[in-house]
Design an enzyme around this catalytic site. Structure first.
Site, short mmCIF file in Angstrom:
data_model
loop_
_atom_site.label_atom_id
_atom_site.label_comp_id
_atom_site.label_asym_id
_atom_site.label_seq_id
_atom_site.Cartn_x
_atom_site.Cartn_y
_atom_site.Cartn_z
N ARG A 165 -53.11 30.26 21.92
CA ARG A 165 -51.95 31.15 21.72
C ARG A 165 -51.84 32.16 22.87
NH1 ARG A 165 -51.38 27.68 18.47
NH2 ARG A 165 -50.56 27.86 16.36
N SER A 233 -47.16 31.70 11.58
CA SER A 233 -48.41 32.45 11.41
C SER A 233 -48.20 33.88 11.88
CB SER A 233 -49.53 31.83 12.25
OG SER A 233 -49.74 30.50 11.88
N GLU A 329 -50.12 37.49 15.61
CA GLU A 329 -49.72 36.45 16.53
C GLU A 329 -48.26 36.66 16.93
OE1 GLU A 329 -48.53 32.21 17.52
OE2 GLU A 329 -48.04 33.13 15.62
N1 EPU Z 1 -56.45 28.10 4.31
C1 EPU Z 1 -56.71 28.71 3.09
N2 EPU Z 1 -55.72 29.44 2.52
C2 EPU Z 1 -54.50 29.58 3.08
C3 EPU Z 1 -54.25 28.96 4.32
C4 EPU Z 1 -55.25 28.23 4.92
O1 EPU Z 1 -57.80 28.61 2.55
O2 EPU Z 1 -53.64 30.24 2.48
C5 EPU Z 1 -57.52 27.27 4.91
C6 EPU Z 1 -57.14 25.78 4.86
O3 EPU Z 1 -57.52 25.21 3.65
C7 EPU Z 1 -57.91 25.22 6.03
C8 EPU Z 1 -57.89 26.38 7.04
O4 EPU Z 1 -57.61 27.57 6.30
O5 EPU Z 1 -59.24 24.97 5.68
C9 EPU Z 1 -56.88 26.19 8.14
O6 EPU Z 1 -55.58 26.07 7.57
P1 EPU Z 1 -54.41 25.19 8.24
O7 EPU Z 1 -54.93 23.86 8.65
O8 EPU Z 1 -53.24 25.25 7.33
O9 EPU Z 1 -54.06 25.90 9.59
P2 EPU Z 1 -54.10 27.41 10.07
O10 EPU Z 1 -55.34 27.66 10.85
O11 EPU Z 1 -53.84 28.30 8.91
C10 EPU Z 1 -53.00 26.87 12.37
C11 EPU Z 1 -51.86 27.38 13.20
C12 EPU Z 1 -50.54 26.86 12.67
C13 EPU Z 1 -50.56 25.34 12.67
C14 EPU Z 1 -51.77 24.85 11.83
C15 EPU Z 1 -51.94 23.35 11.85
C16 EPU Z 1 -52.56 29.53 14.12
C17 EPU Z 1 -52.40 31.01 14.09
N3 EPU Z 1 -51.85 28.84 13.23
O12 EPU Z 1 -52.84 27.45 11.06
O13 EPU Z 1 -49.52 27.29 13.56
O14 EPU Z 1 -49.36 24.81 12.14
O15 EPU Z 1 -52.98 25.45 12.35
O16 EPU Z 1 -52.47 22.95 13.08
O17 EPU Z 1 -53.32 29.02 14.94
C18 EPU Z 1 -47.99 29.10 13.98
O18 EPU Z 1 -48.64 29.32 15.01
O19 EPU Z 1 -46.98 29.77 13.66
C19 EPU Z 1 -48.44 28.02 13.09
C20 EPU Z 1 -47.85 27.79 11.91
#
Ligand code: EPU
Length: 346
Positions: A165, A233, A329
């Site tokens: 990012r 995010s 972010e």
């Molecule tokens: N999780 C929870 N609770 C929640 C959300 C997530 O426990 O409410 C846990 C999930 O179960 C998983 C982990 O956190 O074990 C990661 O969650 P997820 O795969 O949904 O991805 P993220 O890390 O929350 C990042 C990006 C997203 C992108 C997803 C998929 C960032 C800041 N965000 O989210 O990007 O779509 O991975 O690759 O890096 C964005 O930048 O706007 C965005 C949506």
């Protein structure tokens, strides 16, 4: 050329959080030349200026006391470069529409980045990434208007200094360059990227099938900004030293964590927020999304003050429970168009 400058412009339609805010003036530009002209308008010589794509990662914390320049430079083109396709996009092109268009041309490679809100020109700034792929993996070049030298130039992928990012456009070139277009290099010898959880189950998928799975996962977890105002995010996933991450893992064995380069681990901010009891929380017109705690939403009547109060509360709760300080972010901009989170975080 004559630019249509609108004074005292309401910014609600220009950013995906759709929070009440205004700018001193706003102009939409459709070419590199118009961008240069807008940037050098005599009437705004001493005013702050801000380039906006579709505003999918921006919150105006205060009235913006300057000129918002909306980048509507369009254009899509594919060049055959032997072993690769070179996909050229104007900065104002909608990212997701461009992904769908490239797939419809039989060009694979962008499918993991389906349905990411925003424009092609915004993609390199925060190095958009999802489902095992980042913009930087595909970037051939970024075309810019160098505001100091007053000339157009092209940065190679290396010169963009991409990180998680992050890019040179958030660092050294912040306020010194405007993105006009991007070039993406997609090998004709395509191989699917299936390392992200829900994609692993797909067997021998086409690029179209991956795009469809990515879209359905996103639709399940992430609110549609056209329905519920948000900026994706709201916080970055925090990167911490291994010692800190391992200590937390010992105390919370279910905590997700990923390697993040030498000596570091990336934690899942969504998980930390959920475990802090904030998932689904509401504060007047704003809230923490019920399906993905990393996303803050505007329930319709939200204000910037409420959003900042909620974000501050989330940061405090996570910090109290886990000792990890979340960083936004999204771009939170003050009247001068400068990032102003630290003011609220203190
Ligand atoms: N999780 C929870 N609770 C929640 C959300 C997530 O426990 O409410 C846990 C999930 O179960 C998983 C982990 O956190 O074990 C990661 O969650 P997820 O795969 O949904 O991805 P993220 O890390 O929350 C990042 C990006 C997203 C992108 C997803 C998929 C960032 C800041 N965000 O989210 O990007 O779509 O991975 O690759 O890096 C964005 O930048 O706007 C965005 C949506």
């Amino acid at each position: 050329m004559s630019l249509n400058i609108r004074k005292e412009c309401c910014l609600i339609p220009y950013h995906s959080f759709r929070l009440p805010s205004t700018a001193l003036a706003l102009v939409e530009v459709h070419s590199a030349e118009e961008m240069a002209e807008a940037w050098h308008l005599e009437a705004f010589a001493d005013s702050p200026k801000l380039v906006l794509g579709s505003g999918s990662n921006t919150v105006f914390v205060e009235r913006f006391e300057g000129l918002v320049i909306v980048n509507r430079i369009m254009g899509r083109e594919v060049l055959d470069e032997g072993s690769d396709w070179l996909v050229k996009l104007g900065a104002g092109e909608d990212w997701h529409d461009a992904v769908m268009w490239s797939l419809s041309q039989g060009i694979s490679g962008l499918e993991n980045l389906s349905l990411i809100p925003g424009t092609a020109g915004a993609a390199p700034v925060q190095n958009i990434g999802a489902y095992g792929m980042e913009f930087s993996d595909l970037c051939a070049y970024v075309d810019i208007l160098d505001l100091e030298q007053g000339r157009f130039s092209r940065l190679s992928q290396d010169e963009c200094c991409f990180g998680y990012r992050d890019s040179i456009f958030k660092g050294e070139l912040k306020g010194r360059a405007v993105i006009l277009g991007v070039g993406l290099r997609l090998p004709k010898q395509w191989s699917p990227r299936l390392n992200y959880g829900p994609l692993k189950e797909l067997s021998e998928p086409s690029a179209q099938a991956i795009a469809e799975r990515v879209m359905s996962v996103r639709r399940e977890k992430l609110p549609d900004p056209d329905v519920l105002g948000n900026a994706g995010s709201f916080f970055k996933n925090p990167v911490v030293p291994n010692a800190v991450g391992k200590d937390l893992q010992q105390r919370h064995p279910n905590m997700p964590a990923y390697p993040a380069g030498e000596g570091q681990m990336k934690l899942a901010a969504g998980w930390l927020i959920e475990q802090s009891g904030m998932k689904g929380a509401k504060l007047d017109g704003v809230g923490v999304h019920q399906d993905q705690a990393l996303v803050l939403v505007n329930h319709g009547e939200g204000t910037v003050e409420q959003l900042l109060a909620l974000a501050t509360q989330v940061v405090r709760r996570v910090s109290e429970r886990f000792g990890v300080v979340l960083e936004p972010e999204v771009r939170l901009l003050n009247r001068q168009g400068e990032q102003c989170w630290s003011h609220y975080a203190d």
